[in-house]
Design a protein around this motif. Structure first.
Motif, PDB file in Angstrom:
ATOM      1  N   VAL A  62      30.072 -10.526  45.237  1.00 22.06           N
ATOM      2  CA  VAL A  62      29.339  -9.495  45.960  1.00 22.06           C
ATOM      3  C   VAL A  62      28.561 -10.221  47.048  1.00 22.06           C
ATOM      4  N   LEU A  63      28.926  -9.951  48.291  1.00 23.30           N
ATOM      5  CA  LEU A  63      28.294 -10.598  49.438  1.00 23.30           C
ATOM      6  C   LEU A  63      27.290  -9.609  50.013  1.00 23.30           C
ATOM      7  N   CYS A  64      26.004  -9.919  49.844  1.00 25.49           N
ATOM      8  CA  CYS A  64      24.951  -8.974  50.209  1.00 25.49           C
ATOM      9  C   CYS A  64      23.981  -9.597  51.212  1.00 25.49           C
ATOM     10  N   SER A  65      23.270  -8.727  51.935  1.00 28.54           N
ATOM     11  CA  SER A  65      22.319  -9.234  52.927  1.00 28.54           C
ATOM     12  C   SER A  65      20.996  -9.647  52.289  1.00 28.54           C
ATOM     13  N   GLU A  66      20.759  -9.215  51.042  1.00 29.60           N
ATOM     14  CA  GLU A  66      19.543  -9.622  50.335  1.00 29.60           C
ATOM     15  C   GLU A  66      19.867  -9.755  48.854  1.00 29.60           C
TER      16      GLU A  66
ATOM     17  N   ALA B  83      27.229 -13.468  43.054  1.00 24.39           N
ATOM     18  CA  ALA B  83      26.572 -12.785  44.158  1.00 24.39           C
ATOM     19  C   ALA B  83      26.082 -13.864  45.103  1.00 24.39           C
ATOM     20  N   ALA B  84      26.245 -13.615  46.380  1.00 25.75           N
ATOM     21  CA  ALA B  84      25.776 -14.561  47.384  1.00 25.75           C
ATOM     22  C   ALA B  84      25.187 -13.773  48.548  1.00 25.75           C
ATOM     23  N   LYS B  85      24.259 -14.398  49.193  1.00 32.63           N
ATOM     24  CA  LYS B  85      23.614 -13.805  50.353  1.00 32.63           C
ATOM     25  C   LYS B  85      24.391 -14.224  51.596  1.00 32.63           C
ATOM     26  N   TYR B  86      24.455 -13.340  52.560  1.00 31.40           N
ATOM     27  CA  TYR B  86      24.988 -13.740  53.859  1.00 31.40           C
ATOM     28  C   TYR B  86      23.875 -13.622  54.885  1.00 31.40           C
ATOM     29  N   LEU B  87      23.904 -14.500  55.843  1.00 30.79           N
ATOM     30  CA  LEU B  87      22.928 -14.490  56.931  1.00 30.79           C
ATOM     31  C   LEU B  87      23.676 -14.200  58.222  1.00 30.79           C
ATOM     32  N   PRO B  88      23.279 -13.160  58.958  1.00 33.72           N
ATOM     33  CA  PRO B  88      24.004 -12.817  60.187  1.00 33.72           C
ATOM     34  C   PRO B  88      23.706 -13.777  61.353  1.00 33.72           C
TER      35      PRO B  88
ATOM     36  N   LEU C  20      37.953 -11.409  45.020  1.00 33.95           N
ATOM     37  CA  LEU C  20      37.636 -10.073  45.512  1.00 33.95           C
ATOM     38  C   LEU C  20      36.247 -10.111  46.107  1.00 33.95           C
ATOM     39  N   VAL C  21      36.095  -9.612  47.329  1.00 38.62           N
ATOM     40  CA  VAL C  21      34.794  -9.619  48.006  1.00 38.62           C
ATOM     41  C   VAL C  21      34.371  -8.181  48.260  1.00 38.62           C
ATOM     42  N   ASP C  22      33.167  -7.849  47.798  1.00 41.25           N
ATOM     43  CA  ASP C  22      32.571  -6.542  48.062  1.00 41.25           C
ATOM     44  C   ASP C  22      31.380  -6.786  48.979  1.00 41.25           C
ATOM     45  N   LEU C  23      31.369  -6.143  50.126  1.00 39.45           N
ATOM     46  CA  LEU C  23      30.310  -6.318  51.111  1.00 39.45           C
ATOM     47  C   LEU C  23      29.222  -5.277  50.890  1.00 39.45           C
ATOM     48  N   LYS C  24      27.982  -5.723  50.854  1.00 42.77           N
ATOM     49  CA  LYS C  24      26.854  -4.828  50.628  1.00 42.77           C
ATOM     50  C   LYS C  24      25.752  -5.095  51.651  1.00 42.77           C
ATOM     51  N   LEU C  25      25.222  -4.015  52.201  1.00 43.77           N
ATOM     52  CA  LEU C  25      24.041  -4.110  53.052  1.00 43.77           C
ATOM     53  C   LEU C  25      22.826  -3.938  52.165  1.00 43.77           C
ATOM     54  N   GLY C  26      21.782  -4.660  52.470  1.00 42.88           N
ATOM     55  CA  GLY C  26      20.553  -4.510  51.699  1.00 42.88           C
ATOM     56  C   GLY C  26      20.558  -5.345  50.433  1.00 42.88           C
ATOM     57  N   LYS C  27      19.658  -4.985  49.537  1.00 49.56           N
ATOM     58  CA  LYS C  27      19.403  -5.768  48.329  1.00 49.56           C
ATOM     59  C   LYS C  27      20.487  -5.545  47.271  1.00 49.56           C
TER      60      LYS C  27
END
Length: 179
Positions: free
Chosen positions: A120-124, A143-148, A81-88
């Motif tokens: 949880v795939l987050c930008s920070e 939790a893992a960070k994604y880089l655009p 299951l992947v939850d996309l999150k913007l920010g920290k």
């Protein structure tokens, strides 16, 4: 040696193929970009993953929950299951994913499936949240960070130095615990 979920997940994920270099995108735009570039996202996600559904609804009593992205890993024999999150990354994000995983295991997991994994795939990424939340003990929540975009050489060096320092700290803590 048995493979674990951690062997199949990365941190960070490089999502430069989504062309999200403008910092003003929304979670729904990130999700749509992933769906539109599903083949590349599956390759970035890693080996053995197949797409199941987006915005999958699970219900508990009178409340509906929607999981951003659902995948299945044929090697691990479990759902992701992947939850996309913007920010920290926040504690609430971890609690939400923990709920999703528990509900999913109860309602959707087959008898021959292994326990569901939550990412949880987050930008920070917040190291404090990782260290002082259920992520520290859980083998099924990550939790893992994604880089655009692909990081510069300097950014990669800083990230490697940070990862090295964390690995050294973990080894030192393990050594103290074994004494």
């Amino acid at each position: 040696m048995a493979e674990t979920a951690k062997d199949y997940l990365r941190d960070p994920y490089i999502l430069d193929f989504l062309n999200l270099q403008d910092k003003t995108y929304q979670e729904s735009q990130l999700e749509q970009a992933i769906i539109s570039n599903l083949q590349q996202f599956l390759l970035e996600l890693g080996k053995g993953f197949a797409f199941v559904e987006r915005q999958q609804r699970i219900r508990f009593d009178d409340e509906d929950f929607y999981i951003d992205l659902v995948f299945y890993n044929f090697k691990l024999k479990c759902f992701l299951l992947v939850d996309l999150k913007l920010g920290k990354l926040r504690h609430q994000d971890i609690g939400q994913m923990d709920t999703y995983v528990r509900l999913y295991d109860e309602q959707r997991r087959g008898s021959d499936d292994n326990p569901t994994i939550g990412l949880v795939l987050c930008s920070e990424k917040s190291e404090a949240v990782v260290k002082y939340s259920v992520l520290a003990e859980q083998k099924q929540l990550f939790a893992a960070k994604y880089l655009p975009y692909l990081p510069s050489e300097d950014e990669l060096k800083r990230e490697l130095e940070r990862e090295r320092a964390q690995a050294v700290e973990q080894l030192q803590q393990q050594a103290l615990g074994n004494e």
